[in-house]
Motif scaffolding. Structure first.
Motif, PDB file in Angstrom:
ATOM      1  N   UNK A 295       7.875  -0.556  12.436  1.00  0.00           N
ATOM      2  CA  UNK A 295       9.286  -0.942  12.327  1.00  0.00           C
ATOM      3  C   UNK A 295       9.505  -1.810  11.088  1.00  0.00           C
ATOM      4  N   UNK A 296       8.597  -2.758  10.835  1.00  0.00           N
ATOM      5  CA  UNK A 296       8.688  -3.612   9.649  1.00  0.00           C
ATOM      6  C   UNK A 296       8.634  -2.768   8.373  1.00  0.00           C
ATOM      7  N   UNK A 297       7.683  -1.829   8.329  1.00  0.00           N
ATOM      8  CA  UNK A 297       7.544  -0.974   7.140  1.00  0.00           C
ATOM      9  C   UNK A 297       8.813  -0.155   6.935  1.00  0.00           C
ATOM     10  N   UNK A 298       9.321   0.444   7.992  1.00  0.00           N
ATOM     11  CA  UNK A 298      10.519   1.277   7.876  1.00  0.00           C
ATOM     12  C   UNK A 298      11.703   0.475   7.342  1.00  0.00           C
ATOM     13  N   UNK A 299      11.852  -0.765   7.818  1.00  0.00           N
ATOM     14  CA  UNK A 299      12.989  -1.600   7.406  1.00  0.00           C
ATOM     15  C   UNK A 299      12.849  -2.166   5.999  1.00  0.00           C
ATOM     16  N   UNK A 300      11.622  -2.489   5.589  1.00  0.00           N
ATOM     17  CA  UNK A 300      11.433  -3.204   4.318  1.00  0.00           C
ATOM     18  C   UNK A 300      10.765  -2.391   3.207  1.00  0.00           C
ATOM     19  N   UNK A 301       9.957  -1.407   3.575  1.00  0.00           N
ATOM     20  CA  UNK A 301       9.219  -0.610   2.584  1.00  0.00           C
ATOM     21  C   UNK A 301       9.252   0.863   2.990  1.00  0.00           C
ATOM     22  N   UNK A 302      10.393   1.483   2.992  1.00  0.00           N
ATOM     23  CA  UNK A 302      10.519   2.848   3.525  1.00  0.00           C
ATOM     24  C   UNK A 302       9.727   3.919   2.776  1.00  0.00           C
ATOM     25  N   UNK A 303       9.248   3.632   1.589  1.00  0.00           N
ATOM     26  CA  UNK A 303       8.469   4.631   0.848  1.00  0.00           C
ATOM     27  C   UNK A 303       6.998   4.658   1.263  1.00  0.00           C
ATOM     28  N   UNK A 304       6.548   3.638   1.988  1.00  0.00           N
ATOM     29  CA  UNK A 304       5.166   3.608   2.470  1.00  0.00           C
ATOM     30  C   UNK A 304       5.024   4.626   3.592  1.00  0.00           C
ATOM     31  N   UNK A 305       4.006   5.471   3.489  1.00  0.00           N
ATOM     32  CA  UNK A 305       3.707   6.461   4.530  1.00  0.00           C
ATOM     33  C   UNK A 305       2.877   5.777   5.615  1.00  0.00           C
ATOM     34  N   UNK A 306       3.193   6.052   6.879  1.00  0.00           N
ATOM     35  CA  UNK A 306       2.472   5.435   7.994  1.00  0.00           C
ATOM     36  C   UNK A 306       1.902   6.490   8.922  1.00  0.00           C
ATOM     37  N   UNK A 307       0.701   6.223   9.398  1.00  0.00           N
ATOM     38  CA  UNK A 307       0.010   7.093  10.341  1.00  0.00           C
ATOM     39  C   UNK A 307      -0.433   6.231  11.516  1.00  0.00           C
ATOM     40  N   UNK A 308      -0.169   6.706  12.722  1.00  0.00           N
ATOM     41  CA  UNK A 308      -0.652   6.029  13.917  1.00  0.00           C
ATOM     42  C   UNK A 308      -2.035   6.575  14.226  1.00  0.00           C
TER      43      UNK A 308
ATOM     44  N   UNK B  86       0.827  -1.211   0.000  1.00  0.00           N
ATOM     45  CA  UNK B  86       0.000   0.000   0.000  1.00  0.00           C
ATOM     46  C   UNK B  86       0.861   1.261   0.000  1.00  0.00           C
ATOM     47  N   UNK B  87       0.261   2.353  -0.373  1.00  0.00           N
ATOM     48  CA  UNK B  87       0.961   3.639  -0.342  1.00  0.00           C
ATOM     49  C   UNK B  87       0.962   4.225   1.065  1.00  0.00           C
ATOM     50  N   UNK B  88      -0.132   3.956   1.814  1.00  0.00           N
ATOM     51  CA  UNK B  88      -0.293   4.503   3.158  1.00  0.00           C
ATOM     52  C   UNK B  88      -0.847   3.422   4.075  1.00  0.00           C
ATOM     53  N   UNK B  89      -0.343   3.384   5.312  1.00  0.00           N
ATOM     54  CA  UNK B  89      -0.839   2.472   6.343  1.00  0.00           C
ATOM     55  C   UNK B  89      -1.286   3.301   7.536  1.00  0.00           C
ATOM     56  N   UNK B  90      -2.537   3.113   7.938  1.00  0.00           N
ATOM     57  CA  UNK B  90      -3.055   3.665   9.190  1.00  0.00           C
ATOM     58  C   UNK B  90      -3.065   2.507  10.172  1.00  0.00           C
ATOM     59  N   UNK B  91      -2.372   2.623  11.294  1.00  0.00           N
ATOM     60  CA  UNK B  91      -2.335   1.514  12.236  1.00  0.00           C
ATOM     61  C   UNK B  91      -2.605   1.950  13.664  1.00  0.00           C
ATOM     62  N   UNK B  92      -3.358   1.104  14.347  1.00  0.00           N
ATOM     63  CA  UNK B  92      -3.546   1.250  15.777  1.00  0.00           C
ATOM     64  C   UNK B  92      -2.226   0.873  16.438  1.00  0.00           C
ATOM     65  N   UNK B  93      -2.027   1.301  17.687  1.00  0.00           N
ATOM     66  CA  UNK B  93      -0.800   0.971  18.414  1.00  0.00           C
ATOM     67  C   UNK B  93      -0.969  -0.326  19.190  1.00  0.00           C
ATOM     68  N   UNK B  94      -1.939  -0.334  20.079  1.00  0.00           N
ATOM     69  CA  UNK B  94      -2.121  -1.485  20.972  1.00  0.00           C
ATOM     70  C   UNK B  94      -2.965  -2.558  20.319  1.00  0.00           C
ATOM     71  N   UNK B  95      -2.305  -3.659  19.981  1.00  0.00           N
ATOM     72  CA  UNK B  95      -2.975  -4.824  19.414  1.00  0.00           C
ATOM     73  C   UNK B  95      -2.275  -6.056  19.970  1.00  0.00           C
ATOM     74  N   UNK B  96      -3.007  -7.156  20.092  1.00  0.00           N
ATOM     75  CA  UNK B  96      -2.367  -8.374  20.597  1.00  0.00           C
ATOM     76  C   UNK B  96      -1.287  -8.894  19.637  1.00  0.00           C
TER      77      UNK B  96
END
Length: 124
Positions: free
Chosen positions: A68-81, A49-59
């Motif tokens: 961290x995974x996105x930053x290491x493997x797909x650094x062009x993907x924008x992430x929003x918490x 994906x181009x953008x990932x919106x992710x919750x913080x607290x998940x099991x």
């Protein structure tokens, strides 16, 4: 047109965010959802994906591990918490892992649009 991935372990929240009418206006033609970190990582590998919106607290795998995974493997993907916790430590750690915004839940289209205009312009 862009692909968006929304990651949240609460189905009601995941569904509500994914059905927001603002996504097409912001250029998202494909909206994907994941119920947790394991599923998110699989989808990120498959759909990139181009953008990932992710919750913080998940099991199991939480949102910070997804970032961290996105930053290491797909650094062009924008992430929003997207979190229900107004916690500076979560925000600091998220920014360290490359998140471009920390939005508190519940959120509205105005908040989403405010951050999107600032960060997704680089996707085009």
């Amino acid at each position: 047109m862009f692909k968006l991935l929304i990651v949240d372990d609460e189905e009601v929240i995941r569904r509500a965010i994914s059905k927001r009418p603002i996504w097409p206006e912001l250029g998202f033609s494909e909206i994907f959802t994941a119920s947790g970190g394991h599923e998110a990582i699989k989808l990120i590998k498959n759909i990139q994906p181009h953008v990932v919106f992710t919750d913080i607290r998940m099991p199991q795998i939480d949102g910070l591990e997804v970032l961290k995974f996105v930053k290491e493997h797909y650094p062009l993907i924008k992430c929003v918490i997207l979190s229900g916790y107004n916690d500076f430590e979560y925000a600091r750690k998220g920014m360290e892992y490359g998140a471009c915004a920390y939005i508190l839940k519940p959120t509205d289209d105005f908040e989403i649009k405010k951050y999107s205009m600032k960060y997704w312009e680089a996707l085009e």
